[in-house]
Design an enzyme around this catalytic site. Structure first.
Site, PDB file in Angstrom:
ATOM      1  N   ARG A   1       0.844  -1.092  -0.012  1.00  0.00           N
ATOM      2  CA  ARG A   1      -0.021   0.030   0.174  1.00  0.00           C
ATOM      3  C   ARG A   1       0.800   1.161   0.035  1.00  0.00           C
ATOM      4  NH1 ARG A   1      -3.209  -1.660   5.365  1.00  0.00           N
ATOM      5  NH2 ARG A   1      -0.988  -1.979   5.499  1.00  0.00           N
TER       6      ARG A   1
ATOM      7  N   ASP B   1      -3.661  -1.464  -2.885  1.00  0.00           N
ATOM      8  CA  ASP B   1      -4.273  -2.120  -1.782  1.00  0.00           C
ATOM      9  C   ASP B   1      -5.150  -3.246  -2.449  1.00  0.00           C
ATOM     10  OD1 ASP B   1      -5.827  -3.124   0.138  1.00  0.00           O
ATOM     11  OD2 ASP B   1      -6.081  -1.104   1.160  1.00  0.00           O
TER      12      ASP B   1
ATOM     13  N   LYS C   1       3.167 -19.565   4.820  1.00  0.00           N
ATOM     14  CA  LYS C   1       2.843 -20.079   6.193  1.00  0.00           C
ATOM     15  C   LYS C   1       2.528 -18.930   7.169  1.00  0.00           C
ATOM     16  CE  LYS C   1       4.859 -20.192   9.295  1.00  0.00           C
ATOM     17  NZ  LYS C   1       5.778 -19.455  10.158  1.00  0.00           N
TER      18      LYS C   1
ATOM     19  N   HIS D   1       9.376 -22.815   4.337  1.00  0.00           N
ATOM     20  CA  HIS D   1      10.715 -22.720   4.014  1.00  0.00           C
ATOM     21  C   HIS D   1      11.527 -23.695   4.398  1.00  0.00           C
ATOM     22  CE1 HIS D   1      11.399 -20.327   7.699  1.00  0.00           C
ATOM     23  NE2 HIS D   1      12.552 -20.551   7.537  1.00  0.00           N
TER      24      HIS D   1
ATOM     25  N   GLU E   1      15.525 -21.090  19.140  1.00  0.00           N
ATOM     26  CA  GLU E   1      15.883 -19.752  18.690  1.00  0.00           C
ATOM     27  C   GLU E   1      16.252 -18.800  19.862  1.00  0.00           C
ATOM     28  OE1 GLU E   1      13.518 -18.259  15.135  1.00  0.00           O
ATOM     29  OE2 GLU E   1      12.050 -19.223  16.320  1.00  0.00           O
TER      30      GLU E   1
ATOM     31  N   ASP F   1       2.821 -21.089  15.038  1.00  0.00           N
ATOM     32  CA  ASP F   1       4.021 -20.528  14.069  1.00  0.00           C
ATOM     33  C   ASP F   1       4.997 -21.487  13.752  1.00  0.00           C
ATOM     34  OD1 ASP F   1       5.458 -18.383  13.052  1.00  0.00           O
ATOM     35  OD2 ASP F   1       6.721 -18.624  14.754  1.00  0.00           O
TER      36      ASP F   1
ATOM     37  N   HIS G   1       6.783 -26.101  10.145  1.00  0.00           N
ATOM     38  CA  HIS G   1       7.974 -26.483  10.111  1.00  0.00           C
ATOM     39  C   HIS G   1       8.367 -27.910  10.658  1.00  0.00           C
ATOM     40  CE1 HIS G   1       8.621 -22.724   8.660  1.00  0.00           C
ATOM     41  NE2 HIS G   1       8.813 -22.144   9.611  1.00  0.00           N
TER      42      HIS G   1
ATOM     43  N   LYS H   1      11.330 -19.635  21.636  1.00  0.00           N
ATOM     44  CA  LYS H   1      12.225 -18.039  21.050  1.00  0.00           C
ATOM     45  C   LYS H   1      12.912 -18.014  22.654  1.00  0.00           C
ATOM     46  CE  LYS H   1       9.539 -16.764  17.583  1.00  0.00           C
ATOM     47  NZ  LYS H   1      10.215 -16.798  16.268  1.00  0.00           N
TER      48      LYS H   1
HETATM   49  P1  NDP Z   1       5.192  -7.483   7.236  1.00  0.00           P
HETATM   50  O1  NDP Z   1       4.022  -6.801   8.351  1.00  0.00           O
HETATM   51  O2  NDP Z   1       6.574  -7.211   7.798  1.00  0.00           O
HETATM   52  O3  NDP Z   1       4.831  -7.003   5.932  1.00  0.00           O
HETATM   53  C1  NDP Z   1       3.397  -7.266   5.291  1.00  0.00           C
HETATM   54  C2  NDP Z   1       3.674  -6.379   4.106  1.00  0.00           C
HETATM   55  O4  NDP Z   1       2.321  -6.415   3.463  1.00  0.00           O
HETATM   56  C3  NDP Z   1       3.885  -5.030   3.866  1.00  0.00           C
HETATM   57  O5  NDP Z   1       4.800  -4.841   2.616  1.00  0.00           O
HETATM   58  C4  NDP Z   1       2.672  -4.263   3.648  1.00  0.00           C
HETATM   59  O6  NDP Z   1       3.044  -3.045   3.320  1.00  0.00           O
HETATM   60  C5  NDP Z   1       1.711  -5.164   2.884  1.00  0.00           C
HETATM   61  N1  NDP Z   1       0.450  -4.857   3.295  1.00  0.00           N
HETATM   62  C6  NDP Z   1      -0.258  -5.112   4.249  1.00  0.00           C
HETATM   63  N2  NDP Z   1      -1.478  -4.826   4.036  1.00  0.00           N
HETATM   64  C7  NDP Z   1      -1.728  -4.924   2.511  1.00  0.00           C
HETATM   65  C8  NDP Z   1      -2.785  -4.565   1.706  1.00  0.00           C
HETATM   66  N3  NDP Z   1      -3.874  -4.499   2.073  1.00  0.00           N
HETATM   67  N4  NDP Z   1      -2.592  -4.688   0.355  1.00  0.00           N
HETATM   68  C9  NDP Z   1      -1.315  -4.731   0.094  1.00  0.00           C
HETATM   69  N5  NDP Z   1       0.041  -4.758   0.805  1.00  0.00           N
HETATM   70  C10 NDP Z   1      -0.212  -4.715   2.051  1.00  0.00           C
HETATM   71  O7  NDP Z   1       4.785  -9.338   7.252  1.00  0.00           O
HETATM   72  P2  NDP Z   1       5.932 -10.251   7.104  1.00  0.00           P
HETATM   73  O8  NDP Z   1       6.641  -9.817   6.017  1.00  0.00           O
HETATM   74  O9  NDP Z   1       6.706 -10.418   8.444  1.00  0.00           O
HETATM   75  O10 NDP Z   1       4.916 -11.410   6.788  1.00  0.00           O
HETATM   76  C11 NDP Z   1       4.471 -11.829   5.320  1.00  0.00           C
HETATM   77  C12 NDP Z   1       3.938 -13.111   5.205  1.00  0.00           C
HETATM   78  O11 NDP Z   1       4.771 -13.907   5.260  1.00  0.00           O
HETATM   79  C13 NDP Z   1       3.053 -13.616   6.257  1.00  0.00           C
HETATM   80  O12 NDP Z   1       2.172 -14.576   5.921  1.00  0.00           O
HETATM   81  C14 NDP Z   1       3.966 -14.173   7.450  1.00  0.00           C
HETATM   82  O13 NDP Z   1       3.123 -15.077   8.122  1.00  0.00           O
HETATM   83  C15 NDP Z   1       4.908 -15.028   6.516  1.00  0.00           C
HETATM   84  N6  NDP Z   1       6.139 -15.190   7.055  1.00  0.00           N
HETATM   85  C16 NDP Z   1       7.217 -14.381   7.468  1.00  0.00           C
HETATM   86  C17 NDP Z   1       8.262 -14.619   8.054  1.00  0.00           C
HETATM   87  C18 NDP Z   1       9.364 -13.442   8.188  1.00  0.00           C
HETATM   88  O14 NDP Z   1      10.239 -13.844   8.968  1.00  0.00           O
HETATM   89  N7  NDP Z   1       8.774 -12.537   8.514  1.00  0.00           N
HETATM   90  C19 NDP Z   1       8.669 -15.930   8.055  1.00  0.00           C
HETATM   91  C20 NDP Z   1       7.638 -16.763   7.446  1.00  0.00           C
HETATM   92  C21 NDP Z   1       6.398 -16.682   7.008  1.00  0.00           C
HETATM   93  P3  NDP Z   1       2.032  -1.857   3.374  1.00  0.00           P
HETATM   94  O15 NDP Z   1       1.802  -1.452   4.828  1.00  0.00           O
HETATM   95  O16 NDP Z   1       2.907  -0.542   2.747  1.00  0.00           O
HETATM   96  O17 NDP Z   1       0.785  -2.164   2.589  1.00  0.00           O
HETATM   97  C1  BG6 Z   2       9.059 -18.664  10.644  1.00  0.00           C
HETATM   98  C2  BG6 Z   2       8.536 -18.243  11.998  1.00  0.00           C
HETATM   99  O1  BG6 Z   2       8.145 -19.356   9.812  1.00  0.00           O
HETATM  100  O2  BG6 Z   2      10.390 -19.448  10.876  1.00  0.00           O
HETATM  101  C3  BG6 Z   2       9.505 -17.562  12.820  1.00  0.00           C
HETATM  102  O3  BG6 Z   2       7.307 -17.337  11.582  1.00  0.00           O
HETATM  103  C4  BG6 Z   2      10.804 -18.320  12.930  1.00  0.00           C
HETATM  104  O4  BG6 Z   2       8.831 -16.968  13.952  1.00  0.00           O
HETATM  105  C5  BG6 Z   2      11.449 -18.767  11.566  1.00  0.00           C
HETATM  106  O5  BG6 Z   2      11.728 -17.310  13.576  1.00  0.00           O
HETATM  107  C6  BG6 Z   2      12.397 -19.849  11.835  1.00  0.00           C
HETATM  108  O6  BG6 Z   2      12.986 -19.948  10.466  1.00  0.00           O
HETATM  109  P1  BG6 Z   2      14.663 -20.306  10.727  1.00  0.00           P
HETATM  110  O7  BG6 Z   2      14.909 -20.719   9.090  1.00  0.00           O
HETATM  111  O8  BG6 Z   2      15.479 -19.226  10.987  1.00  0.00           O
HETATM  112  O9  BG6 Z   2      15.013 -21.522  11.475  1.00  0.00           O
END
Ligand code: NDP
Ligand code: BG6
Length: 485
Positions: A53, A94, A147, A177, A215, A234, A239, A337
């Site tokens: 967004r 969005d 996931k 992953h 972790e 989570d 995993h 954690k």
């Molecule tokens: P974040 O909250 O860091 O990022 C979310 C992203 O989505 C931002 O770029 C946000 O940008 C965008 N966003 C939110 N709402 C909207 C919308 N309505 N339309 C378009 N874009 C939108 O989340 P993560 O990156 O941590 O996680 C993303 C996914 O990956 C989740 O499903 C999470 O469970 C999964 N995941 C994450 C991991 C991690 O290590 N972070 C590990 C494994 C899985 P903006 O606000 O500008 O719209």
């Molecule tokens: C993600 C979880 O899927 O895996 C995190 O959302 C976790 O909470 C991560 O930290 C662990 O991944 P890795 O590859 O660092 O063991």
């Protein structure tokens, strides 16, 4: 194999990342794509289109990606960056409201596209619908879902159904992953490319299995997501159950995607449902309080979150697989954690010797054989074997590890590199099928419902410790112990 992949890759010309400004994109997706490109593994025509967004223009997004890559320990190669940056584009959208999707459609220009949803799972259904409504989900386009898919079985089914209304199953790539990690893939080679283990891989020879994902990091800024999910949803739902399946499954007829996934599904179907009667003895929930990790003060989860919470940051469970191979062999799973060290490890603990022929002091020396598979931080497999201690003073024994390091001295690949290449190549082998996800949720729901019904709340543990005391009792009750506390 490579020529098939390369031929298929050429057909994908757009990779759209929804959530391109988020944490996952910054830590995993963009660096993976950069490294693949640096090795010339991406299709020449591939454009990487970021979207979120936030109202960025292309230059601001390119600057953001540059910053992300520059902060990595590997450093940035200027020539590789010059090439990679040419691929990047950005459109604010969005997707849930359909705003901005038209501009993305224009940039796609009918090309075969992969849509990567690095977004909250609650948005997956709406995004799939928006893509369908705008005609973007056509041809051989693919959708990648992160996931966790849903929060429980019901929400997971609903998301899968919404996505299925637009994308047929073979075009849905559900990422776990862990399946992209080299050592996890090696589990299949270890089990099915050696004759040594398979005859022993059952309840006649194996006493129990331990799977640990520890972790040192806390939840930190991710608490809004984490607080809703906790360690069970989570880590265990995805995993850890995937690791359990790869350890426990029957030999598939071949390594094809559905052959392997069919076998994993059978394991998930054989998991004994969690019962109220055994919930107290077979599971432990914990939440970290303040403590010391890596010599530094670590705040409590409640401090990070800014208030008390009933979410677990640690879980330990006993899982039982009810089939001929595994009846009577507990699988102990633990993940948390703010534990003392980062360690992902599978331990296959063999049964004790039926009879020791060496008397005297040798009796104190004996340890049962053990296969230890280290996934993180080191990639290592070691088999603990008993040996005689050299010398003249009677028979004494010692346990020595036969070690096989998988570290080739090169850069450790990010798991997403392999997975992204496989999506581009239309290879679903390392992705999770819908029935797998839903069976895993069915079992996890049993655990979560039991906790809720019995009012089992997380027990406190100090950051930097191995979790609440109950985690030790979980094994000690049957005379066992976690390896290497
Ligand atoms: P974040 O909250 O860091 O990022 C979310 C992203 O989505 C931002 O770029 C946000 O940008 C965008 N966003 C939110 N709402 C909207 C919308 N309505 N339309 C378009 N874009 C939108 O989340 P993560 O990156 O941590 O996680 C993303 C996914 O990956 C989740 O499903 C999470 O469970 C999964 N995941 C994450 C991991 C991690 O290590 N972070 C590990 C494994 C899985 P903006 O606000 O500008 O719209
Ligand atoms: C993600 C979880 O899927 O895996 C995190 O959302 C976790 O909470 C991560 O930290 C662990 O991944 P890795 O590859 O660092 O063991």
């Amino acid at each position: 194999m490579r020529s098939r992949h390369m031929a298929d890759q050429r057909t994908i010309e757009r990779l759209v990342i929804f959530g391109a400004t988020g944490d996952l994109a910054a830590r995993m997706l963009l660096p993976s794509l950069y490294f693949l490109d640096a090795e010339r593994l991406l299709p020449d025509a591939l454009k990487i289109v970021g979207s979120a967004r936030s109202k960025l223009d292309r230059d601001a997004f390119v600057t953001h990606v540059h910053g992300v890559l520059e902060r990595r320990p590997e450093g940035l190669d200027e020539a590789a960056w010059a090439r990679f940056s040419q691929r990047l584009d950005y459109y604010a959208a969005d997707v849930t409201k359909g705003e901005g999707v038209e501009a993305i459609a224009q940039c796609i220009e009918g090309a075969s596209t992969v849509f990567f949803l690095a977004l909250s799972p609650s948005l997956y259904g709406a995004v799939a619908k928006a893509l369908g409504d705008s005609g973007l989900a056509c041809g051989d386009c693919r959708i990648v879902l992160e996931k966790p898919i849903g929060h429980d079985l019901e929400s997971s089914r609903a998301i899968n159904a919404e996505v299925a209304a637009v994308f047929e199953e073979k075009r849905v790539f559900r990422i776990d992953h862990y399946l992209g990690k080299e050592t996890v893939q090696n589990l299949l080679a270890l089990r099915f490319a050696n004759t040594l283990f398979e005859p022993l891989w059952n309840n006649l020879a194996i006493d129990h299995v331990q799977i640990t994902v520890a972790e040192t990091e806390g939840v930190g800024e991710r608490w809004p997501y984490y607080d809703e999910y906790g360690a069970l949803r989570d880590m265990v739902q995805n995993h850890m159950l995937q690791l359990l399946c790869l350890v426990a499954m029957e030999p598939p007829p071949d390594a094809g995607a559905d052959s392997v996934r069919d076998e994993k599904v059978k394991v998930l179907k054989s998991l004994r449902p969690f019962t109220r009667a055994e919930a107290q003895g077979a599971s432990v929930r914990g939440q970290y309080r303040a403590g010391v990790v890596d010599g530094r003060h670590a705040a409590s989860y409640a401090e990070e979150r800014g208030g008390e919470s009933g979410t677990e940051t640690f879980v330990a469970l006993r899982a039982d697989i009810e089939n001929w191979r595994w009846a009577g062999v507990p699988f102990y799973l633990r993940s948390g954690k703010r534990l003392p060290e980062r360690r992902t490890q599978i331990v296959i603990q063999f049964k004790p010797l039926p009879h020791l022929i060496f008397g005297g002091a040798a009796e104190e020396d004996v340890t049962a054989n053990r296969l230890v598979i280290d996934l993180q931080p080191d990639e290592d497999i070691s088999l603990l074997l008993m040996n005689r201690r050299p010398g003249l003073a009677g028979t004494r024994l010692q346990a020595l590890p036969l070690s096989l390091s998988l570290d080739n001295g090169g850069r450790r690949r990010i798991a997403y590199e392999r997975l992204l290449l496989d999506v581009l190549a239309d290879n679903p082998q390392l992705f999770v099928r819908r029935d797998e996800v839903e069976l895993a949720w069915a079992w996890i729901d049993g655990v979560a419902d039991t906790w809720r019904d019995l009012g089992i709340a997380p027990k406190p543990y100090a950051a930097g410790s191995w979790g609440p005391a109950g985690a030790f009792a979980l094994l000690e009750r049957s005379g066992r112990t976690w390896l290497d506390e």
